[in-house]
Design a protein around this motif. Structure first.
Motif, PDB file in Angstrom:
ATOM      1  N   THR A 255     -15.388  56.074 -30.697  1.00 33.05           N
ATOM      2  CA  THR A 255     -14.946  57.155 -31.587  1.00 33.05           C
ATOM      3  C   THR A 255     -13.589  57.678 -31.108  1.00 33.05           C
ATOM      4  O   THR A 255     -12.664  57.915 -31.889  1.00 33.05           O
TER       5      THR A 255
ATOM      6  N   ALA B  84     -22.162  54.126 -35.789  1.00 33.94           N
ATOM      7  CA  ALA B  84     -23.316  53.330 -36.231  1.00 33.94           C
ATOM      8  C   ALA B  84     -23.265  53.240 -37.762  1.00 33.94           C
ATOM      9  O   ALA B  84     -23.928  54.003 -38.456  1.00 33.94           O
TER      10      ALA B  84
ATOM     11  N   HIS C  64     -34.731  51.977 -39.535  1.00 38.46           N
ATOM     12  CA  HIS C  64     -35.980  52.748 -39.578  1.00 38.46           C
ATOM     13  C   HIS C  64     -37.019  51.933 -40.323  1.00 38.46           C
ATOM     14  O   HIS C  64     -36.686  51.026 -41.083  1.00 38.46           O
TER      15      HIS C  64
ATOM     16  N   SER D 235     -22.730  60.790 -39.799  1.00 42.28           N
ATOM     17  CA  SER D 235     -22.420  59.936 -38.637  1.00 42.28           C
ATOM     18  C   SER D 235     -23.489  59.987 -37.558  1.00 42.28           C
ATOM     19  O   SER D 235     -23.612  59.057 -36.765  1.00 42.28           O
TER      20      SER D 235
ATOM     21  N   GLY E 137     -26.795  60.533 -38.258  1.00 38.51           N
ATOM     22  CA  GLY E 137     -28.095  60.431 -38.906  1.00 38.51           C
ATOM     23  C   GLY E 137     -28.538  61.793 -39.408  1.00 38.51           C
ATOM     24  O   GLY E 137     -27.749  62.744 -39.476  1.00 38.51           O
TER      25      GLY E 137
HETATM   26  C1  HEM Z   1     -19.832  59.749 -31.405  1.00 36.87           C
HETATM   27  C2  HEM Z   1     -20.951  59.615 -30.743  1.00 36.87           C
HETATM   28  C3  HEM Z   1     -22.300  59.288 -31.333  1.00 36.87           C
HETATM   29  C4  HEM Z   1     -22.640  58.839 -32.582  1.00 36.87           C
HETATM   30  C5  HEM Z   1     -21.708  58.582 -33.784  1.00 36.87           C
HETATM   31  C6  HEM Z   1     -24.072  58.674 -32.602  1.00 36.87           C
HETATM   32  C7  HEM Z   1     -24.795  58.252 -33.714  1.00 36.87           C
HETATM   33  C8  HEM Z   1     -26.170  58.085 -33.708  1.00 36.87           C
HETATM   34  C9  HEM Z   1     -26.939  57.665 -34.863  1.00 36.87           C
HETATM   35  C10 HEM Z   1     -26.387  57.395 -36.250  1.00 36.87           C
HETATM   36  C11 HEM Z   1     -28.227  57.603 -34.475  1.00 36.87           C
HETATM   37  C12 HEM Z   1     -29.430  57.228 -35.364  1.00 36.87           C
HETATM   38  C13 HEM Z   1     -29.934  58.463 -36.087  1.00 36.87           C
HETATM   39  C14 HEM Z   1     -31.026  58.145 -37.083  1.00 36.87           C
HETATM   40  O1  HEM Z   1     -31.829  57.222 -36.807  1.00 36.87           O
HETATM   41  O2  HEM Z   1     -31.108  58.798 -38.133  1.00 36.87           O
HETATM   42  C15 HEM Z   1     -28.289  57.943 -33.073  1.00 36.87           C
HETATM   43  C16 HEM Z   1     -29.447  57.946 -32.333  1.00 36.87           C
HETATM   44  C17 HEM Z   1     -29.492  58.233 -30.994  1.00 36.87           C
HETATM   45  N1  HEM Z   1     -28.454  58.694 -30.225  1.00 36.87           N
HETATM   46 FE1  HEM Z   1     -26.538  58.952 -30.814  1.00 36.87          FE
HETATM   47  N2  HEM Z   1     -24.570  58.995 -31.380  1.00 36.87           N
HETATM   48  C18 HEM Z   1     -23.528  59.380 -30.571  1.00 36.87           C
HETATM   49  C19 HEM Z   1     -23.603  59.821 -29.260  1.00 36.87           C
HETATM   50  C20 HEM Z   1     -24.774  59.907 -28.526  1.00 36.87           C
HETATM   51  C21 HEM Z   1     -24.871  60.459 -27.192  1.00 36.87           C
HETATM   52  C22 HEM Z   1     -23.700  61.098 -26.410  1.00 36.87           C
HETATM   53  C23 HEM Z   1     -26.168  60.317 -26.803  1.00 36.87           C
HETATM   54  C24 HEM Z   1     -26.855  60.719 -25.525  1.00 36.87           C
HETATM   55  C25 HEM Z   1     -26.275  61.118 -24.431  1.00 36.87           C
HETATM   56  C26 HEM Z   1     -26.890  59.692 -27.890  1.00 36.87           C
HETATM   57  C27 HEM Z   1     -28.216  59.355 -27.866  1.00 36.87           C
HETATM   58  C28 HEM Z   1     -28.927  58.882 -28.937  1.00 36.87           C
HETATM   59  C29 HEM Z   1     -30.353  58.513 -28.890  1.00 36.87           C
HETATM   60  C30 HEM Z   1     -31.256  58.578 -27.651  1.00 36.87           C
HETATM   61  C31 HEM Z   1     -30.708  58.118 -30.175  1.00 36.87           C
HETATM   62  C32 HEM Z   1     -32.073  57.655 -30.670  1.00 36.87           C
HETATM   63  C33 HEM Z   1     -32.847  58.872 -31.213  1.00 36.87           C
HETATM   64  C34 HEM Z   1     -34.203  58.486 -31.822  1.00 36.87           C
HETATM   65  O3  HEM Z   1     -34.381  57.342 -32.231  1.00 36.87           O
HETATM   66  O4  HEM Z   1     -35.068  59.361 -31.930  1.00 36.87           O
HETATM   67  N3  HEM Z   1     -26.004  59.475 -28.929  1.00 36.87           N
HETATM   68  N4  HEM Z   1     -27.035  58.243 -32.637  1.00 36.87           N
END
Ligand code: HEM
Length: 204
Positions: A12, A69, A75, A130, A132
């Motif tokens: 990003t 993403a 899902h 972005s 979710g």
């Molecule tokens: C610009 C940065 C980020 C973007 C664009 C992003 C985007 C996303 C998206 C689109 C999902 C899926 C949501 C859905 O299923 O509806 C997701 C899930 C997740 N993200 Fe991020 N994310 C970012 C940064 C981070 C950071 C910094 C962390 C942790 C330190 C993180 C941890 C997670 C985890 C653990 C999931 C899975 C959650 C689940 O399935 O319950 N993400 N992220």
């Protein structure tokens, strides 16, 4: 956590830099905002980011045009259900095309253009997907937003940035990976601004 939390943020940030390098006038606006609000004798801090709307708009516009993403995380439906008029059987894999929704011309004016000012209209924030949505939305949202804003702001505050040549930086997307990164890793020229020397001198 490592993939979700590191490459998403790194890419990003790379997209944000790539876009401001291709639009130096936007880079200048962000730098002027930082210089005006923070001054020249201290580095910006996380708490400053909320007072830097233009910087925030650049981050939001980057997340719109380049969602890390683009088809969300897959899902699966836990029950038979109906979605947008379609019968979806239990156990189907569902991908949400965030990339295309973020370029929907019925919502976004000039959707292909990088225009941070569009976020003056705060209602548009709610159209960003972005990270979710709902119970499984990204738990790292707050952290990601802060880290990208602070890193980008600090890079703009501390360095003069330029493209390595006259040509625009390649902004095509690498389609071979699930997360979306630029095809060509970004190369740029930078020169430390006086604030960097002042702060380093203070430690000397
Ligand atoms: C610009 C940065 C980020 C973007 C664009 C992003 C985007 C996303 C998206 C689109 C999902 C899926 C949501 C859905 O299923 O509806 C997701 C899930 C997740 N993200 Fe991020 N994310 C970012 C940064 C981070 C950071 C910094 C962390 C942790 C330190 C993180 C941890 C997670 C985890 C653990 C999931 C899975 C959650 C689940 O399935 O319950 N993400 N992220």
């Amino acid at each position: 956590m490592i993939i979700a939390g590191s490459e998403t943020i790194a890419w990003t940030l790379e997209w944000a830099m790539l876009n401001v390098l291709n639009h130096p006038e936007l880079l200048k606006k962000a730098r002027t905002e930082i210089d005006t609000k923070i001054g020249f004798d201290r580095l910006m801090d996380e708490a400053d980011t909320k007072n830097l709307p233009y910087l925030q708009w650049i981050v939001l516009e980057t997340l719109r045009l380049h969602p890390a993403a683009p088809t969300n995380v897959p899902h699966s439906t836990s029950e038979d259900c109906m979605l947008a008029g379609y019968d979806v059987p239990r156990g189907s894999m569902l991908l949400v095309n965030i990339w295309s929704m973020h370029r929907d011309p019925s919502i976004w004016e000039d959707p292909e253009m990088f225009k941070p000012e569009r976020f003056k209209n705060e209602k548009l924030n709610q159209k960003l997907l972005s990270f979710g949505m709902g119970r499984r939305a990204c738990p790292g949202y707050g952290l990601a937003h802060r880290v990208v804003s602070l890193a980008l702001g600090s890079m703009i505050q501390c360095f003069e940035w330029q493209r390595i040549g006259q040509e625009y930086v390649d902004n095509s997307e690498d389609k071979t990976v699930v997360l979306m990164r630029p095809t060509t890793p970004l190369l740029a020229m930078c020169k430390a601004r006086p604030i960097v020397h002042e702060i380093l001198d203070a430690f000397a």
